[in-house]
Motif scaffolding. Structure first.
Motif, mmCIF file in Angstrom:
data_model
loop_
_atom_site.group_PDB
_atom_site.id
_atom_site.type_symbol
_atom_site.label_atom_id
_atom_site.label_comp_id
_atom_site.label_asym_id
_atom_site.label_seq_id
_atom_site.Cartn_x
_atom_site.Cartn_y
_atom_site.Cartn_z
ATOM 1 N N PHE A 181 -7.092 -57.951 0.617
ATOM 2 C CA PHE A 181 -7.251 -56.733 1.412
ATOM 3 C C PHE A 181 -8.716 -56.296 1.424
ATOM 4 C CE2 PHE A 181 -2.696 -56.325 0.397
ATOM 5 C CZ PHE A 181 -2.198 -56.131 1.672
ATOM 6 N N LEU A 182 -9.112 -55.664 2.534
ATOM 7 C CA LEU A 182 -10.504 -55.277 2.745
ATOM 8 C C LEU A 182 -10.593 -53.813 3.161
ATOM 9 C CD1 LEU A 182 -11.164 -58.389 4.943
ATOM 10 C CD2 LEU A 182 -12.381 -58.016 2.802
ATOM 11 N N PHE A 183 -11.464 -53.076 2.493
ATOM 12 C CA PHE A 183 -11.755 -51.712 2.939
ATOM 13 C C PHE A 183 -12.382 -51.779 4.325
ATOM 14 C CE2 PHE A 183 -14.780 -48.203 3.428
ATOM 15 C CZ PHE A 183 -13.920 -47.121 3.282
ATOM 16 N N ALA A 184 -11.894 -50.942 5.228
ATOM 17 C CA ALA A 184 -12.391 -50.940 6.609
ATOM 18 C C ALA A 184 -11.933 -49.650 7.268
ATOM 19 C CB ALA A 184 -11.848 -52.149 7.375
ATOM 20 N N ARG A 185 -12.676 -49.213 8.304
ATOM 21 C CA ARG A 185 -12.323 -47.922 8.905
ATOM 22 C C ARG A 185 -12.101 -47.996 10.420
ATOM 23 N NH1 ARG A 185 -16.593 -43.674 7.481
ATOM 24 N NH2 ARG A 185 -17.968 -45.360 8.161
ATOM 25 N N ASP A 186 -12.935 -48.728 11.163
ATOM 26 C CA ASP A 186 -12.824 -48.785 12.629
ATOM 27 C C ASP A 186 -13.176 -47.449 13.278
ATOM 28 O OD1 ASP A 186 -12.348 -49.958 15.100
ATOM 29 O OD2 ASP A 186 -10.178 -49.816 14.991
ATOM 30 N N TYR A 187 -13.629 -46.513 12.487
ATOM 31 C CA TYR A 187 -13.944 -45.171 12.975
ATOM 32 C C TYR A 187 -14.841 -44.525 11.933
ATOM 33 C CZ TYR A 187 -13.263 -40.666 15.279
ATOM 34 O OH TYR A 187 -13.479 -39.489 15.941
ATOM 35 N N TYR A 188 -14.817 -43.207 11.839
ATOM 36 C CA TYR A 188 -15.673 -42.485 10.907
ATOM 37 C C TYR A 188 -14.815 -41.703 9.913
ATOM 38 C CZ TYR A 188 -18.400 -43.316 15.143
ATOM 39 O OH TYR A 188 -18.976 -43.899 16.234
ATOM 40 N N GLY A 189 -15.462 -41.080 8.954
ATOM 41 C CA GLY A 189 -14.762 -40.192 8.044
ATOM 42 C C GLY A 189 -14.366 -40.842 6.727
ATOM 43 N N GLY A 190 -13.769 -40.015 5.842
ATOM 44 C CA GLY A 190 -13.458 -40.449 4.499
ATOM 45 C C GLY A 190 -11.987 -40.404 4.134
ATOM 46 N N GLU A 191 -11.088 -40.337 5.129
ATOM 47 C CA GLU A 191 -9.660 -40.194 4.831
ATOM 48 C C GLU A 191 -9.104 -41.400 4.079
ATOM 49 O OE1 GLU A 191 -5.479 -38.941 7.083
ATOM 50 O OE2 GLU A 191 -7.283 -39.416 8.264
ATOM 51 N N LEU A 192 -9.461 -42.603 4.519
ATOM 52 C CA LEU A 192 -8.954 -43.793 3.843
ATOM 53 C C LEU A 192 -9.463 -43.865 2.406
ATOM 54 C CD1 LEU A 192 -7.531 -46.555 3.735
ATOM 55 C CD2 LEU A 192 -9.644 -47.559 4.647
ATOM 56 N N MET A 193 -10.744 -43.618 2.197
ATOM 57 C CA MET A 193 -11.306 -43.685 0.850
ATOM 58 C C MET A 193 -10.620 -42.680 -0.069
ATOM 59 S SD MET A 193 -13.330 -45.115 -1.262
ATOM 60 C CE MET A 193 -14.476 -46.071 -0.259
ATOM 61 N N ALA A 194 -10.384 -41.471 0.432
ATOM 62 C CA ALA A 194 -9.716 -40.460 -0.379
ATOM 63 C C ALA A 194 -8.308 -40.918 -0.760
ATOM 64 C CB ALA A 194 -9.666 -39.133 0.371
ATOM 65 N N PHE A 195 -7.596 -41.518 0.175
ATOM 66 C CA PHE A 195 -6.240 -41.995 -0.104
ATOM 67 C C PHE A 195 -6.256 -43.110 -1.139
ATOM 68 C CE2 PHE A 195 -2.756 -44.958 0.832
ATOM 69 C CZ PHE A 195 -1.667 -44.119 0.613
ATOM 70 N N LEU A 196 -7.176 -44.052 -1.000
ATOM 71 C CA LEU A 196 -7.245 -45.153 -1.959
ATOM 72 C C LEU A 196 -7.566 -44.643 -3.358
ATOM 73 C CD1 LEU A 196 -9.160 -47.864 0.118
ATOM 74 C CD2 LEU A 196 -6.723 -47.814 -0.436
#
Length: 307
Positions: free
Chosen positions: A255-270
């Motif tokens: 699995f790879l960290f990736a966003r395709d957009y902006y912001g920190g929602e994914l990082m906060a969830f992880l």
């Protein structure tokens, strides 16, 4: 180090400086920049407001996210961006164009593959094989061509489909074992649940059903990875956090960290998932560095001593 493995530039209202500002805001060291070539026959005006207006064609269709913009951004910020490029398999000699971009401009990733054709079309397989020969991972966007009608259960055609179905993806994996593929987008992430074929939405919700195909594909095909970009991955992971944590731990090297957009929602969830140190490191940078090794020119100076 944190690497965003799915990013675009001159996209959603931000130029390259705007993207750098967003990376800095969220402590992201490096991003893979990906193209999206749009053939005139595949144009969707609904996307025009998020694309660079410089690339509107005289006929009113849009060329998409073009290689020239990515090269411009990479050359301005060479220690922050890794160049990606995916030529349209139906336009020109796509394998030759990919190799030219690799040798002339230093393209390291084949992506984003986002075209209205089947993943296992022979023209696509030729492109994937060239990418494998060049050591370039292929980022695939999957949106299914049919969804079930909520009332009748009958299939309803989706005009903005890309790639076909997970069965087409599996045939491509089988046909190109020497090529690394990275799955992405709603059609891929809905497969976290075993009832994906009955879904009436691109973004299914609710409890997960057994028999998900993501695990099946990861178990069977070592050349398949997945990125966590866009709302599709985050929504899928949130459907059952305990299951998702186990999935990320079990396949932490895929699995790879990736966003395709902006912001920190994914990082906060992880961060809230309390992943093991090994899984965290693999997902946020280790897997990306293994697929696309970094040299001194592309490693930010502030991270040169970090593993």
């Amino acid at each position: 180090m944190i690497i965003d493995t799915h990013q675009h530039v001159f996209w959603h209202g931000r130029d390259d400086a705007g993207l750098i500002a967003d990376l800095d805001e969220h402590s992201i060291d490096l991003a893979w920049l990906l193209t999206w070539e749009i053939a005139s026959t595949e144009d969707s005006p609904a996307y025009h407001h998020v694309l660079n207006p410089e690339h509107l064609r005289p006929d009113g269709t849009h060329a998409g996210i073009v290689l020239a913009d990515l090269i411009k951004a990479r050359d301005r910020y060479p220690d922050r961006f890794v160049l990606g490029y995916c030529p349209h398999p139906c336009l020109g000699d796509a394998p030759a164009l990919l190799e030219a971009a690799h040798r002339m401009h230093g393209a390291r990733v084949c992506g984003e593959w986002k075209f209205r054709m089947l993943f296992d079309d022979p023209r696509c397989l030729n492109l994937y094989r060239k990418a494998g020969e060049l050591g370039m991972p292929v980022v695939l966007h999957l949106d299914v061509p049919y969804l079930n009608d909520k009332a009748t259960g009958r299939p309803v055609y989706q005009p903005n489909w890309y790639g076909g179905t997970v069965a087409n993806l599996e045939r491509a994996l089988q046909a190109c074992p020497e090529t690394t593929f990275i799955g992405h987008a709603p059609g891929f992430w809905r497969e976290i649940s075993g009832d994906a074929d009955q879904a009436a939405s691109h973004y299914p919700e609710g409890p997960l059903a057994p028999g998900n195909r993501i695990e099946h594909l990861l178990e069977r095909y070592p050349n398949l990875y997945a990125d966590l970009s866009a709302g599709s991955a985050l929504r899928a992971l949130k459907r059952d956090v305990a299951f998702s944590r186990n999935l990320l731990e079990r396949f932490q090297n895929r699995f790879l960290f990736a966003r395709d957009y902006y912001g920190g929602e994914l990082m906060a969830f992880l961060r809230q998932m309390d992943l093991s140190d090994s899984a965290w490191s693999a997902i946020v940078h280790g897997n990306a560095q293994r697929l696309v090794p970094l040299d001194a020119e592309t490693v930010p100076a502030s991270t040169m001593t970090l593993s």
